[in-house]
Design a protein around this motif. Structure first.
Motif, PDB file in Angstrom:
ATOM      1  N   ARG A  69       0.847  -1.200   0.000  1.00 24.72           N
ATOM      2  CA  ARG A  69       0.000   0.000   0.000  1.00 24.72           C
ATOM      3  C   ARG A  69       0.882   1.250   0.000  1.00 24.72           C
ATOM      4  N   ASP A  71       1.112   5.685   0.154  1.00 19.40           N
ATOM      5  CA  ASP A  71       0.627   6.714   1.074  1.00 19.40           C
ATOM      6  C   ASP A  71      -0.851   7.040   0.867  1.00 19.40           C
ATOM      7  N   ASP A  72      -1.315   6.956  -0.373  1.00 19.39           N
ATOM      8  CA  ASP A  72      -2.705   7.309  -0.666  1.00 19.39           C
ATOM      9  C   ASP A  72      -3.658   6.131  -0.485  1.00 19.39           C
ATOM     10  N   GLY A  73      -3.155   4.984  -0.023  1.00 17.52           N
ATOM     11  CA  GLY A  73      -3.990   3.820   0.226  1.00 17.52           C
ATOM     12  C   GLY A  73      -4.096   2.857  -0.932  1.00 17.52           C
ATOM     13  N   THR A  75      -2.719   0.307  -3.897  1.00 14.33           N
ATOM     14  CA  THR A  75      -1.609  -0.635  -4.003  1.00 14.33           C
ATOM     15  C   THR A  75      -0.668  -0.155  -5.116  1.00 14.33           C
TER      16      THR A  75
END
Length: 156
Positions: A69, A71-73, A75
């Motif tokens: 993952r 930083d923005d969530g 993958t």
């Protein structure tokens, strides 16, 4: 091993297979009474070993990308897909903007009074502005991907 190292190994394996392919082709036929430059059967066997290693490496890279993952969530796999589509969108804007601006033609307007004036069917400045925004987004996504490549360990 870091993901970036695995990606470098993957690129090297692909290059190696390409080189082996060329050598196999160069040794696949020879004239009677001469010796082939290399043993094509041995080269084929070597290429099979490299391809098996490549497949295992690609599986590990893909598993790592799917599990990591950012930083923005998203993958890494999501980010790679996003970057690929952003690049396509960018080229879809820049190519028509270049064509509409007459990038393939020297000089603007008419050369002679008898020539027809070429007009742009698209808003070139708007297209270039959109392309610039996409380029910034591509760089941002690419930075996230590159950071992960150097920080994340490859999954076994």
């Amino acid at each position: 091993m870091k993901l970036a190292e695995a990606l470098a190994e993957r690129a090297e394996a692909v290059r190696r297979v390409s080189q082996l392919r060329a050598r196999i082709i160069g040794s696949a036929r020879y004239q009677e009474g001469e010796t082939p430059p290399e043993n094509a059967a041995e080269l084929l066997a070597e290429s099979e070993r490299v391809l098996d290693e490549l497949e295992a490496l690609i599986r590990r890279i893909n598993a790592t990308n799917a599990a990591t993952r950012l930083d923005d969530g998203a993958t890494v796999t999501d980010a790679l897909a996003r970057r690929d589509v952003l690049r396509l969108r960018h080229s879809l804007l820049t190519a028509p903007a270049d064509a509409a601006a007459g990038a393939d033609r020297r000089g603007a307007g008419r050369q002679l009074r008898s020539e027809l004036l070429m007009l742009s069917a698209l808003p070139v400045a708007d297209l270039r502005g959109q392309a610039d925004r996409l380029a910034r987004e591509i760089r941002a996504v690419d930075t996230l991907i590159q950071r992960a490549n150097w920080e994340v360990d490859l999954i076994d």
